[in-house]
Scaffold this motif. Sequence first.
Motif, PDB file in Angstrom:
ATOM      1  N   LEU A  79     -95.788  17.911 -33.220  1.00 14.56           N
ATOM      2  CA  LEU A  79     -95.128  16.683 -33.659  1.00 14.56           C
ATOM      3  C   LEU A  79     -93.645  16.907 -33.938  1.00 14.56           C
ATOM      4  CD1 LEU A  79     -97.908  15.304 -36.023  1.00 14.56           C
ATOM      5  CD2 LEU A  79     -97.202  14.314 -33.828  1.00 14.56           C
ATOM      6  N   LEU A  80     -93.329  18.031 -34.577  1.00 11.37           N
ATOM      7  CA  LEU A  80     -91.927  18.340 -34.871  1.00 11.37           C
ATOM      8  C   LEU A  80     -91.134  18.633 -33.603  1.00 11.37           C
ATOM      9  CD1 LEU A  80     -92.362  20.442 -38.125  1.00 11.37           C
ATOM     10  CD2 LEU A  80     -91.455  18.110 -37.927  1.00 11.37           C
ATOM     11  N   LEU A  81     -91.733  19.349 -32.674  1.00 11.24           N
ATOM     12  CA  LEU A  81     -91.062  19.622 -31.399  1.00 11.24           C
ATOM     13  C   LEU A  81     -90.758  18.324 -30.657  1.00 11.24           C
ATOM     14  CD1 LEU A  81     -92.957  22.788 -30.148  1.00 11.24           C
ATOM     15  CD2 LEU A  81     -90.520  22.638 -30.707  1.00 11.24           C
ATOM     16  N   GLU A  82     -91.697  17.385 -30.694  1.00 10.05           N
ATOM     17  CA  GLU A  82     -91.482  16.085 -30.049  1.00 10.05           C
ATOM     18  C   GLU A  82     -90.272  15.356 -30.623  1.00 10.05           C
ATOM     19  OE1 GLU A  82     -95.083  13.761 -30.393  1.00 10.05           O
ATOM     20  OE2 GLU A  82     -95.447  14.039 -28.260  1.00 10.05           O
ATOM     21  N   GLU A  83     -89.973  15.612 -31.901  1.00  2.24           N
ATOM     22  CA  GLU A  83     -88.844  14.962 -32.568  1.00  2.24           C
ATOM     23  C   GLU A  83     -87.545  15.755 -32.418  1.00  2.24           C
ATOM     24  OE1 GLU A  83     -89.795  14.126 -36.638  1.00  2.24           O
ATOM     25  OE2 GLU A  83     -91.438  12.796 -36.087  1.00  2.24           O
ATOM     26  N   GLY A  84     -87.601  16.895 -31.732  1.00  2.00           N
ATOM     27  CA  GLY A  84     -86.400  17.681 -31.504  1.00  2.00           C
ATOM     28  C   GLY A  84     -86.084  18.708 -32.580  1.00  2.00           C
ATOM     29  N   VAL A  85     -87.039  18.979 -33.459  1.00  2.00           N
ATOM     30  CA  VAL A  85     -86.841  19.986 -34.509  1.00  2.00           C
ATOM     31  C   VAL A  85     -86.870  21.363 -33.865  1.00  2.00           C
ATOM     32  CG1 VAL A  85     -87.858  21.006 -36.592  1.00  2.00           C
ATOM     33  CG2 VAL A  85     -87.801  18.520 -36.316  1.00  2.00           C
ATOM     34  N   SER A  86     -85.923  22.224 -34.253  1.00  4.28           N
ATOM     35  CA  SER A  86     -85.873  23.575 -33.700  1.00  4.28           C
ATOM     36  C   SER A  86     -86.538  24.571 -34.652  1.00  4.28           C
ATOM     37  CB  SER A  86     -84.424  23.985 -33.425  1.00  4.28           C
ATOM     38  OG  SER A  86     -83.642  23.870 -34.587  1.00  4.28           O
ATOM     39  N   PHE A  87     -87.004  25.656 -34.082  1.00  3.93           N
ATOM     40  CA  PHE A  87     -87.751  26.662 -34.827  1.00  3.93           C
ATOM     41  C   PHE A  87     -87.078  28.027 -34.752  1.00  3.93           C
ATOM     42  CE2 PHE A  87     -90.723  23.321 -34.323  1.00  3.93           C
ATOM     43  CZ  PHE A  87     -91.657  23.447 -35.341  1.00  3.93           C
ATOM     44  N   LYS A  88     -87.244  28.816 -35.834  1.00  5.66           N
ATOM     45  CA  LYS A  88     -86.781  30.206 -35.842  1.00  5.66           C
ATOM     46  C   LYS A  88     -87.815  31.095 -35.163  1.00  5.66           C
ATOM     47  CE  LYS A  88     -86.191  31.157 -40.119  1.00  5.66           C
ATOM     48  NZ  LYS A  88     -85.824  31.700 -41.422  1.00  5.66           N
ATOM     49  N   ASP A  89     -89.080  30.789 -35.389  1.00  2.92           N
ATOM     50  CA  ASP A  89     -90.192  31.499 -34.745  1.00  2.92           C
ATOM     51  C   ASP A  89     -91.362  30.522 -34.664  1.00  2.92           C
ATOM     52  OD1 ASP A  89     -91.726  31.571 -37.205  1.00  2.92           O
ATOM     53  OD2 ASP A  89     -90.619  33.353 -37.820  1.00  2.92           O
ATOM     54  N   ALA A  90     -92.526  30.991 -34.284  1.00  2.28           N
ATOM     55  CA  ALA A  90     -93.667  30.108 -34.044  1.00  2.28           C
ATOM     56  C   ALA A  90     -94.106  29.315 -35.271  1.00  2.28           C
ATOM     57  CB  ALA A  90     -94.844  30.928 -33.514  1.00  2.28           C
ATOM     58  N   ASN A  91     -93.837  29.828 -36.468  1.00  2.77           N
ATOM     59  CA  ASN A  91     -94.346  29.181 -37.677  1.00  2.77           C
ATOM     60  C   ASN A  91     -93.281  28.708 -38.652  1.00  2.77           C
ATOM     61  OD1 ASN A  91     -97.149  29.580 -37.066  1.00  2.77           O
ATOM     62  ND2 ASN A  91     -96.812  31.738 -37.480  1.00  2.77           N
ATOM     63  N   HIS A  92     -92.002  28.844 -38.294  1.00  2.15           N
ATOM     64  CA  HIS A  92     -90.929  28.491 -39.223  1.00  2.15           C
ATOM     65  C   HIS A  92     -89.869  27.599 -38.575  1.00  2.15           C
ATOM     66  CE1 HIS A  92     -92.646  32.045 -41.164  1.00  2.15           C
ATOM     67  NE2 HIS A  92     -92.213  31.511 -42.296  1.00  2.15           N
ATOM     68  N   VAL A  93     -89.627  26.468 -39.221  1.00  7.08           N
ATOM     69  CA  VAL A  93     -88.565  25.561 -38.803  1.00  7.08           C
ATOM     70  C   VAL A  93     -87.230  26.211 -39.142  1.00  7.08           C
ATOM     71  CG1 VAL A  93     -87.489  23.338 -39.367  1.00  7.08           C
ATOM     72  CG2 VAL A  93     -89.976  23.493 -39.142  1.00  7.08           C
ATOM     73  N   ASP A  94     -86.234  25.970 -38.326  1.00  7.46           N
ATOM     74  CA  ASP A  94     -84.874  26.428 -38.620  1.00  7.46           C
ATOM     75  C   ASP A  94     -84.298  25.471 -39.661  1.00  7.46           C
ATOM     76  OD1 ASP A  94     -82.162  27.013 -38.720  1.00  7.46           O
ATOM     77  OD2 ASP A  94     -82.029  27.407 -36.574  1.00  7.46           O
ATOM     78  N   MET A  95     -84.355  25.874 -40.923  1.00  3.80           N
ATOM     79  CA  MET A  95     -83.946  25.004 -42.029  1.00  3.80           C
ATOM     80  C   MET A  95     -82.448  24.706 -42.020  1.00  3.80           C
ATOM     81  SD  MET A  95     -86.718  24.087 -43.438  1.00  3.80           S
ATOM     82  CE  MET A  95     -86.336  23.420 -45.055  1.00  3.80           C
ATOM     83  N   LYS A  96     -81.639  25.632 -41.529  1.00  4.26           N
ATOM     84  CA  LYS A  96     -80.188  25.392 -41.496  1.00  4.26           C
ATOM     85  C   LYS A  96     -79.849  24.214 -40.586  1.00  4.26           C
ATOM     86  CE  LYS A  96     -78.692  30.041 -42.635  1.00  4.26           C
ATOM     87  NZ  LYS A  96     -77.988  31.240 -42.201  1.00  4.26           N
ATOM     88  N   LYS A  97     -80.603  24.054 -39.522  1.00  6.75           N
ATOM     89  CA  LYS A  97     -80.311  23.005 -38.555  1.00  6.75           C
ATOM     90  C   LYS A  97     -81.074  21.706 -38.822  1.00  6.75           C
ATOM     91  CE  LYS A  97     -79.271  26.102 -34.721  1.00  6.75           C
ATOM     92  NZ  LYS A  97     -79.706  26.554 -33.404  1.00  6.75           N
ATOM     93  N   ASN A  98     -82.224  21.807 -39.492  1.00  7.45           N
ATOM     94  CA  ASN A  98     -83.125  20.655 -39.547  1.00  7.45           C
ATOM     95  C   ASN A  98     -83.436  20.115 -40.933  1.00  7.45           C
ATOM     96  OD1 ASN A  98     -83.988  20.575 -36.587  1.00  7.45           O
ATOM     97  ND2 ASN A  98     -84.336  22.699 -37.156  1.00  7.45           N
ATOM     98  N   LYS A  99     -82.924  20.718 -41.990  1.00  6.57           N
ATOM     99  CA  LYS A  99     -83.266  20.249 -43.340  1.00  6.57           C
ATOM    100  C   LYS A  99     -82.616  18.893 -43.610  1.00  6.57           C
ATOM    101  CE  LYS A  99     -83.431  21.488 -48.185  1.00  6.57           C
ATOM    102  NZ  LYS A  99     -82.989  22.417 -49.216  1.00  6.57           N
ATOM    103  N   TRP A 100     -83.389  18.016 -44.179  1.00  6.94           N
ATOM    104  CA  TRP A 100     -82.923  16.688 -44.559  1.00  6.94           C
ATOM    105  C   TRP A 100     -81.992  16.816 -45.755  1.00  6.94           C
ATOM    106  CZ3 TRP A 100     -86.104  12.935 -47.967  1.00  6.94           C
ATOM    107  CH2 TRP A 100     -85.486  11.685 -48.020  1.00  6.94           C
ATOM    108  N   GLU A 101     -80.764  16.405 -45.583  1.00  5.69           N
ATOM    109  CA  GLU A 101     -79.778  16.428 -46.671  1.00  5.69           C
ATOM    110  C   GLU A 101     -79.723  15.041 -47.274  1.00  5.69           C
ATOM    111  OE1 GLU A 101     -78.585  19.197 -47.729  1.00  5.69           O
ATOM    112  OE2 GLU A 101     -79.245  20.403 -46.020  1.00  5.69           O
ATOM    113  N   CYS A 102     -80.494  14.834 -48.305  1.00  4.98           N
ATOM    114  CA  CYS A 102     -80.561  13.497 -48.911  1.00  4.98           C
ATOM    115  C   CYS A 102     -79.761  13.431 -50.191  1.00  4.98           C
ATOM    116  CB  CYS A 102     -82.006  13.148 -49.199  1.00  4.98           C
ATOM    117  SG  CYS A 102     -82.853  14.379 -50.178  1.00  4.98           S
TER     118      CYS A 102
END
Length: 102
Positions: A79-102
């Motif tokens: 689901l995250l890949l479909e939305e264009g979220v990038s990953f550091k490895d198979a189980n970890h989202v790249d938080m620097k690029k994808n974290k919601w800054e609210c």
Amino acid sequence: MKKIMNEQLIYEILSVVEEIPEGKVATYGQIASLIGRDKNARLVGKVLSQAEFYGRYPCHRVVNYAGRLVPGWQEQRFLLLEEGVSFKDANHVDMKKNKWEC
């Protein structure tokens, strides 16, 4: 005095989750802070594990503080890949690029 989990708290959590934009992720702790319960990240996880009983929410956009996906939930990565979220490895989202800054 200890606060209990009730419908109002559940909907507070789910309303924040609903605001996470497509292509971004938030952490359990981040959501807890946004509802004024800084030390209740696990409570957020508990509520999200039961979110299907309250409607459709983008719970796949919530990860732990290190960007780790929910163990055993194979669909989350897809689901995250479909939305264009990038990953550091198979189980970890790249938080620097994808974290919601609210």
